[in-house]
Motif scaffolding. Structure first.
Motif, PDB file in Angstrom:
ATOM      1  N   ILE A 164     -26.259  10.570  17.281  1.00  0.00           N
ATOM      2  CA  ILE A 164     -25.867  11.617  18.225  1.00  0.00           C
ATOM      3  C   ILE A 164     -25.666  12.949  17.499  1.00  0.00           C
ATOM      4  CG2 ILE A 164     -23.972  12.420  19.696  1.00  0.00           C
ATOM      5  CD1 ILE A 164     -25.771  10.477  21.109  1.00  0.00           C
ATOM      6  N   VAL A 165     -24.994  12.920  16.366  1.00  0.00           N
ATOM      7  CA  VAL A 165     -24.775  14.147  15.595  1.00  0.00           C
ATOM      8  C   VAL A 165     -26.114  14.757  15.192  1.00  0.00           C
ATOM      9  CG1 VAL A 165     -23.894  15.066  13.395  1.00  0.00           C
ATOM     10  CG2 VAL A 165     -22.473  13.517  14.770  1.00  0.00           C
ATOM     11  N   SER A 166     -27.043  13.916  14.734  1.00  0.00           N
ATOM     12  CA  SER A 166     -28.358  14.395  14.322  1.00  0.00           C
ATOM     13  C   SER A 166     -29.151  14.939  15.503  1.00  0.00           C
ATOM     14  CB  SER A 166     -29.135  13.263  13.644  1.00  0.00           C
ATOM     15  OG  SER A 166     -30.444  13.674  13.315  1.00  0.00           O
ATOM     16  N   ALA A 167     -29.156  14.196  16.597  1.00  0.00           N
ATOM     17  CA  ALA A 167     -29.944  14.610  17.774  1.00  0.00           C
ATOM     18  C   ALA A 167     -29.418  15.912  18.373  1.00  0.00           C
ATOM     19  CB  ALA A 167     -29.927  13.501  18.822  1.00  0.00           C
ATOM     20  N   LEU A 168     -28.106  16.056  18.446  1.00  0.00           N
ATOM     21  CA  LEU A 168     -27.529  17.286  18.997  1.00  0.00           C
ATOM     22  C   LEU A 168     -27.818  18.489  18.097  1.00  0.00           C
ATOM     23  CD1 LEU A 168     -24.064  16.025  20.328  1.00  0.00           C
ATOM     24  CD2 LEU A 168     -26.060  16.710  21.682  1.00  0.00           C
ATOM     25  N   SER A 169     -27.746  18.296  16.813  1.00  0.00           N
ATOM     26  CA  SER A 169     -28.033  19.415  15.902  1.00  0.00           C
ATOM     27  C   SER A 169     -29.509  19.798  15.973  1.00  0.00           C
ATOM     28  CB  SER A 169     -27.633  19.065  14.465  1.00  0.00           C
ATOM     29  OG  SER A 169     -28.413  18.005  13.939  1.00  0.00           O
ATOM     30  N   ASP A 170     -30.394  18.816  16.120  1.00  0.00           N
ATOM     31  CA  ASP A 170     -31.826  19.098  16.259  1.00  0.00           C
ATOM     32  C   ASP A 170     -32.107  19.916  17.519  1.00  0.00           C
ATOM     33  OD1 ASP A 170     -32.385  17.750  13.964  1.00  0.00           O
ATOM     34  OD2 ASP A 170     -33.308  16.015  14.917  1.00  0.00           O
ATOM     35  N   GLY A 171     -31.499  19.497  18.634  1.00  0.00           N
ATOM     36  CA  GLY A 171     -31.713  20.203  19.888  1.00  0.00           C
ATOM     37  C   GLY A 171     -31.214  21.634  19.816  1.00  0.00           C
ATOM     38  N   PHE A 172     -30.056  21.803  19.230  1.00  0.00           N
ATOM     39  CA  PHE A 172     -29.519  23.156  19.059  1.00  0.00           C
ATOM     40  C   PHE A 172     -30.456  24.001  18.202  1.00  0.00           C
ATOM     41  CE2 PHE A 172     -27.351  26.158  16.314  1.00  0.00           C
ATOM     42  CZ  PHE A 172     -26.705  26.973  17.241  1.00  0.00           C
ATOM     43  N   ALA A 173     -30.936  23.430  17.091  1.00  0.00           N
ATOM     44  CA  ALA A 173     -31.799  24.171  16.166  1.00  0.00           C
ATOM     45  C   ALA A 173     -33.070  24.639  16.854  1.00  0.00           C
ATOM     46  CB  ALA A 173     -32.145  23.303  14.957  1.00  0.00           C
ATOM     47  N   ALA A 217     -16.776  18.347  12.731  1.00  0.00           N
ATOM     48  CA  ALA A 217     -16.963  19.250  11.595  1.00  0.00           C
ATOM     49  C   ALA A 217     -18.387  19.165  11.060  1.00  0.00           C
ATOM     50  CB  ALA A 217     -15.961  18.919  10.492  1.00  0.00           C
ATOM     51  N   LEU A 218     -18.948  17.954  11.011  1.00  0.00           N
ATOM     52  CA  LEU A 218     -20.320  17.796  10.533  1.00  0.00           C
ATOM     53  C   LEU A 218     -21.301  18.494  11.467  1.00  0.00           C
ATOM     54  CD1 LEU A 218     -20.345  14.037   9.427  1.00  0.00           C
ATOM     55  CD2 LEU A 218     -20.115  16.056   7.965  1.00  0.00           C
ATOM     56  N   LEU A 219     -21.139  18.270  12.769  1.00  0.00           N
ATOM     57  CA  LEU A 219     -22.053  18.891  13.733  1.00  0.00           C
ATOM     58  C   LEU A 219     -21.918  20.404  13.713  1.00  0.00           C
ATOM     59  CD1 LEU A 219     -24.138  18.753  15.962  1.00  0.00           C
ATOM     60  CD2 LEU A 219     -22.296  18.277  17.602  1.00  0.00           C
ATOM     61  N   ARG A 220     -20.700  20.899  13.702  1.00  0.00           N
ATOM     62  CA  ARG A 220     -20.508  22.349  13.659  1.00  0.00           C
ATOM     63  C   ARG A 220     -21.099  22.928  12.372  1.00  0.00           C
ATOM     64  NH1 ARG A 220     -17.405  26.193  16.016  1.00  0.00           N
ATOM     65  NH2 ARG A 220     -16.079  24.702  17.152  1.00  0.00           N
ATOM     66  N   GLY A 221     -20.877  22.250  11.263  1.00  0.00           N
ATOM     67  CA  GLY A 221     -21.382  22.749   9.987  1.00  0.00           C
ATOM     68  C   GLY A 221     -22.894  22.873   9.962  1.00  0.00           C
ATOM     69  N   VAL A 222     -23.583  21.868  10.513  1.00  0.00           N
ATOM     70  CA  VAL A 222     -25.045  21.906  10.532  1.00  0.00           C
ATOM     71  C   VAL A 222     -25.540  23.013  11.464  1.00  0.00           C
ATOM     72  CG1 VAL A 222     -27.134  20.639  11.138  1.00  0.00           C
ATOM     73  CG2 VAL A 222     -25.304  19.474   9.910  1.00  0.00           C
ATOM     74  N   MET A 223     -24.904  23.157  12.622  1.00  0.00           N
ATOM     75  CA  MET A 223     -25.331  24.206  13.552  1.00  0.00           C
ATOM     76  C   MET A 223     -25.097  25.592  12.960  1.00  0.00           C
ATOM     77  SD  MET A 223     -24.422  22.821  17.418  1.00  0.00           S
ATOM     78  CE  MET A 223     -22.661  22.555  17.149  1.00  0.00           C
ATOM     79  N   GLU A 224     -23.968  25.777  12.303  1.00  0.00           N
ATOM     80  CA  GLU A 224     -23.694  27.069  11.666  1.00  0.00           C
ATOM     81  C   GLU A 224     -24.715  27.339  10.555  1.00  0.00           C
ATOM     82  OE1 GLU A 224     -21.657  29.378  12.490  1.00  0.00           O
ATOM     83  OE2 GLU A 224     -20.300  28.403  13.913  1.00  0.00           O
ATOM     84  N   TRP A 225     -25.117  26.288   9.866  1.00  0.00           N
ATOM     85  CA  TRP A 225     -26.118  26.426   8.800  1.00  0.00           C
ATOM     86  C   TRP A 225     -27.460  26.872   9.383  1.00  0.00           C
ATOM     87  CZ3 TRP A 225     -30.187  22.686   7.315  1.00  0.00           C
ATOM     88  CH2 TRP A 225     -30.805  23.006   6.105  1.00  0.00           C
TER      89      TRP A 225
END
Length: 232
Positions: A157-166, A86-94
């Motif tokens: 991992i959550v931070s790194a994946l969201s950064d890469g997606f962004a 949920a945290l990872l999805r929320g950041v990516m959606e943001w």
């Protein structure tokens, strides 16, 4: 014309600075441009912020605060796996909904590193300081035993994946592809959790339904993910 309170004006100027940094980079985000974007006299900007450095310090605090709010909004108070997703999805959606923030964050971090300042650490420290307690609380509430180092690794991992997606989203701006990539990125997180969290990688409600012998091993989960990526 009604007088705008100083605190509200400061917030408007900081938000305008974020948009100008996203559009023109840090060096191109001049005080004149920022004031014009905020529909404020240049003198007002200098009254609210004595120097550009003071303004940018407020921008870092604002961006870090926005990131913290996104994480808190997406704390589903579930078990570790459900909460991390949920945290990872929320950041990516943001990031999808607010491309200016993503662009500004990347610009600000790159600029701060060149200045050898500590501002770049603020955004990451804020994210880590918010994400880790959420995951730790999720484990405690769900009765899951996960060691401290693994919680730290999951936070990273959550931070790194969201950064890469962004970064990918900001480069290609293909919303259709980004929607697919949201699910792919979540799949990578699932594979990591399957390999490193053991039973805690399965939501508690689901774990109660699945016999031990039928659960996929971390290796099987990783092979399944790689096979799906190859087929896509």
């Amino acid at each position: 014309m009604a007088r705008i309170p100083a605190a509200e004006r400061r917030t408007e100027l900081v938000a305008a600075a974020v948009r100008m940094i996203a559009a023109h980079g840090v060096d191109g985000a001049t005080t004149r441009r920022i004031a014009q974007e905020a529909n404020a006299p240049l003198a007002t900007l200098h009254y609210c912020f004595a120097t550009k450095e003071t303004l940018f310090a407020a921008v870092y605090e604002y961006v870090a605060g926005q990131y913290r709010e996104v994480l808190l909004r997406n704390d589903v108070h579930g078990d570790v796996a459900t909460t991390a997703r949920a945290l990872l999805r929320g950041v990516m959606e943001w990031y999808l909904a607010n491309p200016d923030f993503g662009a500004a964050i990347i610009e600000l971090i790159s600029w701060a590193q060149r200045q050898e300042g500590k501002q770049a650490e603020m955004v990451y420290s804020e994210a880590f300081g918010t994400t880790r307690p959420i995951l730790e609380a999720a484990a405690t509430a769900a009765g899951q035993t996960i060691d401290s180092n693994t919680i730290d690794a999951l936070t990273y991992i959550v931070s790194a994946l969201s950064d890469g997606f962004a970064l990918n989203w900001l480069v290609f701006t293909d919303r259709g592809a980004a929607r697919t990539q949201v699910e792919l990125t979540l799949g990578v997180l699932d594979a990591w959790m399957a390999a490193n969290l053991g039973d805690a990688s399965v939501p508690v409600a689901e774990a109660a339904k699945v016999p031990k012998a039928s659960k996929a091993s971390p290796e099987e989960t990783m092979r399944s993910l790689v096979s799906w990526v190859g087929a896509s």
